[in-house]
Scaffold this active site. Structure first.
Site, PDB file in Angstrom:
ATOM      1  N   GLU A  67      39.593  48.203  52.619  1.00  0.00           N
ATOM      2  CA  GLU A  67      39.370  49.748  53.188  1.00  0.00           C
ATOM      3  C   GLU A  67      39.470  50.838  52.242  1.00  0.00           C
ATOM      4  OE1 GLU A  67      43.141  48.386  55.213  1.00  0.00           O
ATOM      5  OE2 GLU A  67      41.728  47.525  53.745  1.00  0.00           O
ATOM      6  N   ARG A 121      40.200  23.902  35.394  1.00  0.00           N
ATOM      7  CA  ARG A 121      39.354  23.739  34.414  1.00  0.00           C
ATOM      8  C   ARG A 121      37.944  24.358  34.547  1.00  0.00           C
ATOM      9  NH1 ARG A 121      41.925  19.081  34.587  1.00  0.00           N
ATOM     10  NH2 ARG A 121      40.278  17.743  35.413  1.00  0.00           N
TER      11      ARG A 121
END
Length: 367
Positions: free
Chosen positions: A56, A211
């Protein structure tokens, strides 16, 4: 106060933004925000990672001076307490917003319903509950962690069509397809830690890393259950400490010399109660929760999977069903032990969904 289709579409947009933070905001929730004025989007944002500005605040900054008399669409109730960042509620109240549409309350006891109450007390219109079911899905780990102090536990199981997780010789590479294994790499990015047993380490010598280049900076833990501390100092995962902290849970009475030796290699040994050669799983989860680890992906073998199932500490599971038949009376299954004596006592998955990857069928469900 009722919402129209445009309101719901804007909240869906806020959730699309919130999704961008998936796997990066722990121990905070994923949150998205959209600011609208006169039918135009003037600001938007999402919480990118813990310690960074909340959704916000980013949206308000993008909106700038136009925010006065605007409407904010926010996926979760704004915080009212000082954490790594200042409380958002004061900024919202001071911004001049006319209306705030919030999808879900924050289950954190420090915030729950208090943020909404502050907004209303300041004279801002508040609508609560729009598409709240999306928040349950997106922030399931946060909700479990913030209400119980324990991480969400998900089991990842690759098994053959006849229910085996390995051959009679113990071989499990590879039951599932290469495409499914790539999916698991992506799945790891949504969790704070991966957990296996010492037998997996001794047999496969895995790295247990993520990975994917895009996740190089992700906060990541590699958790090993090893009651007798048999963890080898030459294990591959100790050669890359920057790719995730190694936490080894052992039982009491372990050699201090061995603990020190593993510590010098970058691993941390945590001693917890143990019985019958197994560490206390509840104690392990309590330690992980105390370290703000809000979710764990269990990728262990049959013994670890069975322990979590028998203790009923798993929240959900992903079963990767491969169209292969392994056979063998002594080949292990994901749920060993004595089993149940009646179908009425069988563990059941709820909220089940399934999809396919290559020729594998993935079944996701909750216990």
């Amino acid at each position: 106060m009722s919402l129209n289709q445009k309101d719901l579409a804007l909240m869906e947009m806020a959730y699309s933004l919130a999704e961008k933070g998936r796997g990066r905001t722990s121990p905070n929730p994923c949150v998205g925000a959209v600011v609208v004025k006169n039918g135009q989007i003037i600001g938007w944002g999402y919480h990118q990672e813990a310690g960074q500005p909340h959704a916000e605040i980013i949206a308000l900054e993008r909106a700038g001076r136009q925010v006065k008399e605007a409407t904010l669409y926010l996926t979760m109730e704004p915080c009212i307490h000082q954490g790594r960042t200042p409380p958002c509620i004061d900024r919202l109240i001071d911004s001049g917003l006319k209306k705030v549409v919030i999808s879900a309350y924050d289950p954190n006891p420090l915030v729950f319903k208090k943020g909404v109450a502050r907004l209303r007390a300041a004279g801002i219109q508040v609508v609560i509950g729009a598409l709240s079911e999306l928040n349950q899905q997106l922030n399931e780990a946060y909700i479990k962690y913030i209400t119980s102090g324990l991480p969400l536990v998900a089991l990842k199981v690759a098994l053959s069509l006849d229910g085996k997780v390995a051959t009679v010789s113990g071989q499990s590479k590879w039951i599932s397809s290469e495409e499914s294994r790539f999916f698991v790499q992506n799945l790891r990015t949504e969790y704070d830690a991966v957990l296996v047993g010492i037998n997996t380490v001794l047999k496969d010598n895995p790295l247990l890393t993520i990975r994917l280049e895009s996740q190089a900076k992700k906060r990541w833990h590699r958790v090993i259950l090893d009651s007798r501390l048999r963890f080898p100092v030459q294990a591959r995962m100790l050669k890359k400490p920057e790719e995730g902290q190694v936490l080894i849970f052992s039982g009491p009475g372990i050699s201090r010399r061995r603990i020190k030796k593993l510590g010098e290699k970058g691993a941390e040994v945590v001693q917890v109660p143990a019985a019958s050669g197994q560490v206390d799983l509840k104690a392990v989860l309590q330690v992980l929760g105390s370290r703000q680890i809000s979710s764990v992906l269990v990728e262990g073998g049959a013994e670890i999977l069975t322990s979590f199932l028998q203790s009923k500490l798993a929240d959900k599971a992903f079963f990767f069903l491969s169209p292969k038949l392994i056979g063998g009376e002594k080949a292990l299954t994901p749920f060993e032990g004595p089993g149940v004596n009646s179908m009425a006592k069988a563990l059941k998955l709820r909220r089940v969904r399934h999809f396919t990857i290559n020729k594998d069928i993935i079944i996701e469900g909750y216990f």
